[in-house]
Design a protein around this motif. Structure first.
Motif, PDB file in Angstrom:
ATOM      1  N   GLY A 323      33.585  16.177  27.803  1.00  0.00           N
ATOM      2  CA  GLY A 323      32.316  15.549  28.116  1.00  0.00           C
ATOM      3  C   GLY A 323      32.075  15.303  29.590  1.00  0.00           C
ATOM      4  O   GLY A 323      31.018  14.790  29.965  1.00  0.00           O
ATOM      5  N   GLU A 324      33.046  15.645  30.435  1.00  0.00           N
ATOM      6  CA  GLU A 324      32.889  15.432  31.875  1.00  0.00           C
ATOM      7  C   GLU A 324      32.161  16.616  32.517  1.00  0.00           C
ATOM      8  O   GLU A 324      32.123  17.706  31.956  1.00  0.00           O
ATOM      9  CB  GLU A 324      34.258  15.237  32.523  1.00  0.00           C
ATOM     10  CG  GLU A 324      34.999  13.999  32.058  1.00  0.00           C
ATOM     11  CD  GLU A 324      34.229  12.722  32.371  1.00  0.00           C
ATOM     12  OE1 GLU A 324      33.599  12.654  33.438  1.00  0.00           O
ATOM     13  OE2 GLU A 324      34.265  11.792  31.541  1.00  0.00           O
ATOM     14  N   PRO A 325      31.573  16.423  33.704  1.00  0.00           N
ATOM     15  CA  PRO A 325      30.853  17.515  34.371  1.00  0.00           C
ATOM     16  C   PRO A 325      31.745  18.726  34.627  1.00  0.00           C
ATOM     17  O   PRO A 325      32.915  18.582  35.003  1.00  0.00           O
ATOM     18  CB  PRO A 325      30.403  16.882  35.691  1.00  0.00           C
ATOM     19  CG  PRO A 325      30.390  15.410  35.426  1.00  0.00           C
ATOM     20  CD  PRO A 325      31.502  15.160  34.464  1.00  0.00           C
ATOM     21  N   HIS A 326      31.187  19.905  34.410  1.00  0.00           N
ATOM     22  CA  HIS A 326      31.892  21.143  34.730  1.00  0.00           C
ATOM     23  C   HIS A 326      31.567  21.535  36.168  1.00  0.00           C
ATOM     24  O   HIS A 326      30.415  21.459  36.599  1.00  0.00           O
ATOM     25  CB  HIS A 326      31.485  22.263  33.773  1.00  0.00           C
ATOM     26  CG  HIS A 326      32.248  22.236  32.489  1.00  0.00           C
ATOM     27  ND1 HIS A 326      32.253  21.135  31.652  1.00  0.00           N
ATOM     28  CD2 HIS A 326      33.037  23.166  31.892  1.00  0.00           C
ATOM     29  CE1 HIS A 326      33.016  21.398  30.598  1.00  0.00           C
ATOM     30  NE2 HIS A 326      33.505  22.622  30.724  1.00  0.00           N
ATOM     31  N   MET A 327      32.584  21.957  36.889  1.00  0.00           N
ATOM     32  CA  MET A 327      32.414  22.321  38.291  1.00  0.00           C
ATOM     33  C   MET A 327      33.251  23.541  38.613  1.00  0.00           C
ATOM     34  O   MET A 327      34.117  23.955  37.834  1.00  0.00           O
ATOM     35  CB  MET A 327      32.804  21.154  39.200  1.00  0.00           C
ATOM     36  CG  MET A 327      34.243  20.709  39.059  1.00  0.00           C
ATOM     37  SD  MET A 327      34.559  19.135  39.907  1.00  0.00           S
ATOM     38  CE  MET A 327      33.681  17.991  38.842  1.00  0.00           C
ATOM     39  N   GLY A 328      32.995  24.141  39.779  1.00  0.00           N
ATOM     40  CA  GLY A 328      33.692  25.343  40.180  1.00  0.00           C
ATOM     41  C   GLY A 328      34.626  25.122  41.357  1.00  0.00           C
ATOM     42  O   GLY A 328      34.356  24.302  42.238  1.00  0.00           O
ATOM     43  N   PHE A 329      35.731  25.854  41.341  1.00  0.00           N
ATOM     44  CA  PHE A 329      36.665  25.896  42.464  1.00  0.00           C
ATOM     45  C   PHE A 329      37.041  27.351  42.698  1.00  0.00           C
ATOM     46  O   PHE A 329      37.095  28.151  41.750  1.00  0.00           O
ATOM     47  CB  PHE A 329      37.942  25.109  42.150  1.00  0.00           C
ATOM     48  CG  PHE A 329      37.863  23.635  42.437  1.00  0.00           C
ATOM     49  CD1 PHE A 329      38.457  23.098  43.570  1.00  0.00           C
ATOM     50  CD2 PHE A 329      37.186  22.784  41.579  1.00  0.00           C
ATOM     51  CE1 PHE A 329      38.379  21.738  43.830  1.00  0.00           C
ATOM     52  CE2 PHE A 329      37.097  21.432  41.824  1.00  0.00           C
ATOM     53  CZ  PHE A 329      37.710  20.896  42.967  1.00  0.00           C
ATOM     54  N   VAL A 330      37.301  27.690  43.953  1.00  0.00           N
ATOM     55  CA  VAL A 330      37.727  29.044  44.314  1.00  0.00           C
ATOM     56  C   VAL A 330      39.135  28.988  44.891  1.00  0.00           C
ATOM     57  O   VAL A 330      39.407  28.190  45.797  1.00  0.00           O
ATOM     58  CB  VAL A 330      36.755  29.686  45.324  1.00  0.00           C
ATOM     59  CG1 VAL A 330      37.278  31.050  45.775  1.00  0.00           C
ATOM     60  CG2 VAL A 330      35.365  29.836  44.707  1.00  0.00           C
ATOM     61  N   LEU A 331      40.024  29.833  44.359  1.00  0.00           N
ATOM     62  CA  LEU A 331      41.394  29.926  44.848  1.00  0.00           C
ATOM     63  C   LEU A 331      41.543  31.186  45.687  1.00  0.00           C
ATOM     64  O   LEU A 331      41.359  32.302  45.185  1.00  0.00           O
ATOM     65  CB  LEU A 331      42.378  29.971  43.677  1.00  0.00           C
ATOM     66  CG  LEU A 331      43.842  30.287  44.025  1.00  0.00           C
ATOM     67  CD1 LEU A 331      44.442  29.194  44.904  1.00  0.00           C
ATOM     68  CD2 LEU A 331      44.678  30.480  42.761  1.00  0.00           C
TER      69      LEU A 331
END
Length: 359
Positions: A323-331
């Motif tokens: 239920g938490e916000p989905h976010m993006g990360f780049v490796l």
């Protein structure tokens, strides 16, 4: 007839390859010559070789009512979310939403799969968001025309949680999953998007429900999954289909070093065919026949929903919890460093899956 009056053909083509993909429908409507030019395979090759192609991330994401977005915090998702196709351009950071065909006006099928093929985005299967009935439907959005069309249905009736992969140019591959009686499947098919034709592949050696397909080094690799009797107990094996021999190779029993869900498996895009996936809180890479830890997953996206390869990096989407916000990360695969992707609040809804297209 000249492409652009008064300009040599090569100069005119250099002008056309610089247009934004959002302008494709407008350019195609200007004249027959421009439409023919931008639809040629050579046009796409030149855009890529000259560095004018753009990577676009498309996700199946729950829609968030803008009125529910407050001070950077998103209210918990409701029990029946409406899923849309969200767009994100990694290079510019801009977000958007694809227009939906009338048949999908009430939302995308739950757990549908998406994949990119050239200028087409293919949407397959899933559950009807109202009746929860499984579907074998195929919908195709073309970025050149900005229009939807209906593709030929997947063969053998509805299937769920199947593996889906693309060669990026012409063909989509479907393997495994389960039927309406929850029987795991061995069958696999190839779908030529342009000709709208399905071709059966030989059956896999194993039933594979909730498996993952990865197109790597010119072969189709189907990883993990489980048979009907196991019901959710994943296995470690994989099978690879060789298109030259039109046969599946021997089952690799210990392809994975942990019996886990393989949905985060992704090809690294390099000639060596290195594969990556998330295992627990780690990012691991397959070098030869050994999996090695290369990074720790940030706590903000510990529940990883999707992973994709992007120009020497891996793009992750996930959340810190249910239920938490989905976010993006780049490796960055060379430096091992992480970078958080800035995302507007109304594009932080739950993500089911995604794909990257180069347009």
């Amino acid at each position: 007839m000249e492409l652009i009056s008064g300009l040599p053909e090569d100069v005119a083509r250099d002008c056309l390859i610089r247009i934004s993909y959002q302008q494709f429908p407008t350019v195609a409507s200007v004249c027959k010559g421009w439409k023919t030019e931008i639809q040629m395979p050579e046009f796409r090759r030149r855009r890529r070789s000259m560095g004018h192609a753009r990577k676009i991330l498309v996700t199946v994401q729950s829609k968030i009512d803008s009125e529910k977005c407050g001070t950077g915090l998103i209210m918990k998702a409701n029990t029946n979310p409406l899923y849309r196709l969200s767009l994100f351009e990694p290079e510019t950071g801009s977000c958007g939403e694809l227009p939906m065909t009338p048949e999908l006006a009430d939302g995308l099928p739950i757990f549908c799969q998406i994949v990119g093929v050239g200028y087409d985005l293919v949407v397959m299967g899933g559950w009807d968001p109202h009746s929860w009935k499984a579907s074998n439907s195929v919908f195709i959005y073309n970025f050149m025309s900005a229009k939807w069309r209906r593709g030929a249905d997947m063969p053998d009736g509805p299937r769920m949680f199947f593996a889906l992969a693309s060669d990026q140019d012409h063909t989509v591959y479907v393997a495994g999953g389960h039927d309406e009686e929850k029987n795991a499947l061995r069958s696999a098919f190839a779908y030529d998007v342009a000709s709208n034709v399905w071709v059966p592949l030989p059956d896999m050696a194993r039933e594979r429900d909730e498996c993952k397909a990865v197109f790597r080094r010119g072969t189709l690799c189907v990883v993990g999954g489980y048979c009907t009797e196991m019901q959710g107990r994943f296995e470690r094996s994989a099978e690879t289909f060789d298109f030259a021999t039109w046969r599946w190779g021997p089952v690799e029993e210990e392809f994975l070093d942990d019996a886990a869900c393989p949905r985060t498996c992704v090809d690294g895009g390099d000639p060596e065919g290195i594969m990556y996936m998330c295992r627990g809180g780690d990012v691991v890479a397959l070098h030869g026949n050994k999996w090695r830890t290369v990074a720790k997953v940030p706590s903000e996206i510990r529940n990883v929903a999707w992973v994709g390869e992007w120009e020497g990096s891996l793009f992750f989407i996930g959340s810190s919890g249910f239920g938490e916000p989905h976010m993006g990360f780049v490796l960055n695969l060379k430096s091992g460093s992480w970078a958080k992707v800035v995302t507007p609040d109304n594009y932080t809804g739950h993500v089911l899956t995604g794909c990257l297209l180069e347009i």
